[in-house]
Motif scaffolding. Structure first.
Motif, PDB file in Angstrom:
ATOM      1  N   VAL A 191      33.566  41.093  27.637  1.00 26.46           N
ATOM      2  CA  VAL A 191      34.357  39.890  27.350  1.00 26.46           C
ATOM      3  C   VAL A 191      35.761  40.335  26.947  1.00 26.46           C
ATOM      4  O   VAL A 191      35.903  41.221  26.100  1.00 26.46           O
ATOM      5  CB  VAL A 191      33.721  39.069  26.212  1.00 26.46           C
ATOM      6  N   PRO A 192      36.790  39.759  27.574  1.00 29.86           N
ATOM      7  CA  PRO A 192      36.754  38.709  28.590  1.00 29.86           C
ATOM      8  C   PRO A 192      36.420  39.267  29.965  1.00 29.86           C
ATOM      9  O   PRO A 192      36.484  40.475  30.189  1.00 29.86           O
ATOM     10  CB  PRO A 192      38.183  38.170  28.549  1.00 29.86           C
ATOM     11  N   GLU A 193      36.060  38.372  30.875  1.00 37.41           N
ATOM     12  CA  GLU A 193      35.788  38.780  32.246  1.00 37.41           C
ATOM     13  C   GLU A 193      37.098  39.168  32.942  1.00 37.41           C
ATOM     14  O   GLU A 193      38.178  38.765  32.520  1.00 37.41           O
ATOM     15  CB  GLU A 193      35.106  37.641  33.001  1.00 37.41           C
ATOM     16  N   PRO A 194      36.999  39.951  34.006  1.00 33.37           N
ATOM     17  CA  PRO A 194      38.217  40.354  34.724  1.00 33.37           C
ATOM     18  C   PRO A 194      39.034  39.152  35.191  1.00 33.37           C
ATOM     19  O   PRO A 194      38.484  38.174  35.711  1.00 33.37           O
ATOM     20  CB  PRO A 194      37.664  41.159  35.912  1.00 33.37           C
ATOM     21  N   ASP A 195      40.332  39.230  34.976  1.00 37.45           N
ATOM     22  CA  ASP A 195      41.286  38.207  35.410  1.00 37.45           C
ATOM     23  C   ASP A 195      41.069  36.857  34.715  1.00 37.45           C
ATOM     24  O   ASP A 195      41.457  35.814  35.240  1.00 37.45           O
ATOM     25  CB  ASP A 195      41.203  38.026  36.928  1.00 37.45           C
ATOM     26  N   ALA A 196      40.461  36.894  33.520  1.00 33.40           N
ATOM     27  CA  ALA A 196      40.202  35.652  32.788  1.00 33.40           C
ATOM     28  C   ALA A 196      41.494  35.105  32.196  1.00 33.40           C
ATOM     29  O   ALA A 196      42.436  35.851  31.901  1.00 33.40           O
ATOM     30  CB  ALA A 196      39.192  35.906  31.673  1.00 33.40           C
ATOM     31  N   THR A 197      41.519  33.792  32.014  1.00 35.90           N
ATOM     32  CA  THR A 197      42.647  33.119  31.366  1.00 35.90           C
ATOM     33  C   THR A 197      42.209  32.640  29.989  1.00 35.90           C
ATOM     34  O   THR A 197      41.229  31.899  29.868  1.00 35.90           O
ATOM     35  CB  THR A 197      43.128  31.914  32.201  1.00 35.90           C
ATOM     36  N   ILE A 198      42.903  33.092  28.956  1.00 36.79           N
ATOM     37  CA  ILE A 198      42.568  32.759  27.583  1.00 36.79           C
ATOM     38  C   ILE A 198      43.603  31.767  27.062  1.00 36.79           C
ATOM     39  O   ILE A 198      44.805  32.041  27.115  1.00 36.79           O
ATOM     40  CB  ILE A 198      42.545  34.023  26.684  1.00 36.79           C
ATOM     41  N   ASN A 209      44.838  30.102  23.750  1.00 34.34           N
ATOM     42  CA  ASN A 209      44.749  30.172  22.292  1.00 34.34           C
ATOM     43  C   ASN A 209      46.155  30.149  21.723  1.00 34.34           C
ATOM     44  O   ASN A 209      46.974  31.019  22.039  1.00 34.34           O
ATOM     45  CB  ASN A 209      44.008  31.444  21.858  1.00 34.34           C
ATOM     46  N   SER A 210      46.430  29.178  20.864  1.00 36.74           N
ATOM     47  CA  SER A 210      47.787  29.031  20.337  1.00 36.74           C
ATOM     48  C   SER A 210      48.196  30.200  19.447  1.00 36.74           C
ATOM     49  O   SER A 210      49.381  30.514  19.318  1.00 36.74           O
ATOM     50  CB  SER A 210      47.905  27.716  19.562  1.00 36.74           C
ATOM     51  N   ALA A 211      47.219  30.864  18.810  1.00 35.98           N
ATOM     52  CA  ALA A 211      47.522  31.993  17.932  1.00 35.98           C
ATOM     53  C   ALA A 211      47.447  33.332  18.660  1.00 35.98           C
ATOM     54  O   ALA A 211      47.678  34.386  18.058  1.00 35.98           O
ATOM     55  CB  ALA A 211      46.566  32.002  16.739  1.00 35.98           C
ATOM     56  N   GLY A 212      47.118  33.321  19.940  1.00 38.65           N
ATOM     57  CA  GLY A 212      47.017  34.562  20.698  1.00 38.65           C
ATOM     58  C   GLY A 212      45.844  35.412  20.266  1.00 38.65           C
ATOM     59  O   GLY A 212      45.911  36.637  20.305  1.00 38.65           O
ATOM     60  N   GLU A 213      44.755  34.758  19.868  1.00 42.53           N
ATOM     61  CA  GLU A 213      43.581  35.488  19.388  1.00 42.53           C
ATOM     62  C   GLU A 213      42.579  35.705  20.516  1.00 42.53           C
ATOM     63  O   GLU A 213      42.431  34.870  21.413  1.00 42.53           O
ATOM     64  CB  GLU A 213      42.917  34.725  18.243  1.00 42.53           C
ATOM     65  N   LEU A 214      41.875  36.839  20.434  1.00 38.85           N
ATOM     66  CA  LEU A 214      40.905  37.194  21.472  1.00 38.85           C
ATOM     67  C   LEU A 214      39.860  38.131  20.887  1.00 38.85           C
ATOM     68  O   LEU A 214      40.192  39.058  20.144  1.00 38.85           O
ATOM     69  CB  LEU A 214      41.618  37.871  22.649  1.00 38.85           C
ATOM     70  N   ILE A 215      38.587  37.880  21.213  1.00 36.16           N
ATOM     71  CA  ILE A 215      37.493  38.777  20.835  1.00 36.16           C
ATOM     72  C   ILE A 215      37.078  39.553  22.071  1.00 36.16           C
ATOM     73  O   ILE A 215      36.673  38.962  23.081  1.00 36.16           O
ATOM     74  CB  ILE A 215      36.288  38.005  20.264  1.00 36.16           C
ATOM     75  N   VAL A 216      37.183  40.887  22.003  1.00 38.38           N
ATOM     76  CA  VAL A 216      36.812  41.757  23.124  1.00 38.38           C
ATOM     77  C   VAL A 216      35.484  42.420  22.810  1.00 38.38           C
ATOM     78  O   VAL A 216      35.273  42.929  21.703  1.00 38.38           O
ATOM     79  CB  VAL A 216      37.891  42.830  23.377  1.00 38.38           C
ATOM     80  N   SER A 217      34.578  42.402  23.786  1.00 35.91           N
ATOM     81  CA  SER A 217      33.265  43.035  23.628  1.00 35.91           C
ATOM     82  C   SER A 217      33.059  44.053  24.742  1.00 35.91           C
ATOM     83  O   SER A 217      33.360  43.772  25.909  1.00 35.91           O
ATOM     84  CB  SER A 217      32.155  41.973  23.677  1.00 35.91           C
ATOM     85  N   VAL A 218      32.552  45.249  24.392  1.00 38.02           N
ATOM     86  CA  VAL A 218      32.332  46.311  25.382  1.00 38.02           C
ATOM     87  C   VAL A 218      30.881  46.787  25.299  1.00 38.02           C
ATOM     88  O   VAL A 218      30.173  46.508  24.322  1.00 38.02           O
ATOM     89  CB  VAL A 218      33.287  47.497  25.145  1.00 38.02           C
ATOM     90  N   THR A 219      30.448  47.499  26.308  1.00 41.26           N
ATOM     91  CA  THR A 219      29.093  48.046  26.316  1.00 41.26           C
ATOM     92  C   THR A 219      29.071  49.340  27.110  1.00 41.26           C
ATOM     93  O   THR A 219      29.964  49.598  27.934  1.00 41.26           O
ATOM     94  CB  THR A 219      28.095  47.044  26.922  1.00 41.26           C
ATOM     95  N   SER A 220      28.033  50.154  26.845  1.00 41.61           N
ATOM     96  CA  SER A 220      27.864  51.416  27.579  1.00 41.61           C
ATOM     97  C   SER A 220      26.378  51.652  27.808  1.00 41.61           C
ATOM     98  O   SER A 220      25.524  51.129  27.096  1.00 41.61           O
ATOM     99  CB  SER A 220      28.462  52.599  26.795  1.00 41.61           C
ATOM    100  N   GLU A 221      26.087  52.450  28.821  1.00 45.26           N
ATOM    101  CA  GLU A 221      24.707  52.818  29.143  1.00 45.26           C
ATOM    102  C   GLU A 221      24.660  54.306  29.482  1.00 45.26           C
ATOM    103  O   GLU A 221      25.320  54.730  30.440  1.00 45.26           O
ATOM    104  CB  GLU A 221      24.201  51.982  30.317  1.00 45.26           C
TER     105      GLU A 221
END
Length: 206
Positions: A82-89, A91-103
């Protein structure tokens, strides 16, 4: 010729041996290692200039083995969820939660590090979740990397684009107009902008 051969043999003697010379009755120069008659003179012999094969007498130095670095661990998968590739966010405050994963999961001594437009957003850590604030409006790139205990980059994803839309309060009011109940409840609907309520005209007769 015989005299020269004798000289070479005497010079080959150990440095501690003494060599003497004298002239015999026939007028020949004689070299010997025996003092002989009183006329015999000692021949000075230069100290040998041969060097020992091991002049220091120390045992040969053994080159220290270079410490072999631990080979880099290979992850089968590393990606930004998160976010997905080419996503549009939006948010008036420019906030974003990024989530990553590994295997497989993060290995011992390894850390995640998130990069926004090629720059680290914080120190490497164990958490796969990264809260970001005050991101400028426009297009940006996210990537994540895994760092080992030696500071080496073990894995890194390609840049993943996203787009930040920071809507102003005025734009929010246009999209979703304020109702009387919204004033003081929504940031774009402050109490100071709340219109005065119309008085019931029938109350004037009471």
């Amino acid at each position: 010729m015989k005299a020269w051969w004798l000289i070479l043999c005497l010079l080959a003697l150990p440095a501690t041996a003494e060599v003497f010379t004298y002239v015999d009755a026939q007028g020949n120069r004689v070299y010997t290692d025996q003092p002989g008659s009183g006329s015999a003179k000692r021949v000075p012999i230069a100290t040998s200039n041969r060097m020992s094969a091991n002049p220091t007498g120390a045992t040969p130095m053994i080159a220290a083995k270079k410490t072999e670095e631990t080979p880099l661990f290979h992850y089968d998968m590393l990606r930004v969820l998160v976010p997905e590739p080419d996503a549009t966010i939006r948010n008036s405050a420019g906030e974003l939660i990024v989530s990553v994963t590994s295997e497989p999961g993060l290995q011992k001594g390894h850390r995640y590090r998130l990069l926004l437009d090629g720059q680290p957003t914080a120190e490497p850590g164990l958490s796969p979740v990264f809260p970001l604030t005050n991101i400028d409006r426009g297009s940006h790139n996210l990537s994540v990397e895994i760092i080992d205990e030696l500071g080496r980059t073990v894995e890194r994803t390609a840049n993943q684009p996203f787009h930040m839309l920071r809507i102003s309060l005025a734009q929010k009011r246009q999209v979703n107009p304020c109702t009387l109940a919204d004033y003081g409840q929504r940031p774009e609907c402050p109490l100071k902008d709340k219109p005065e309520e119309e008085k019931n005209p029938f109350l004037r007769f009471f």
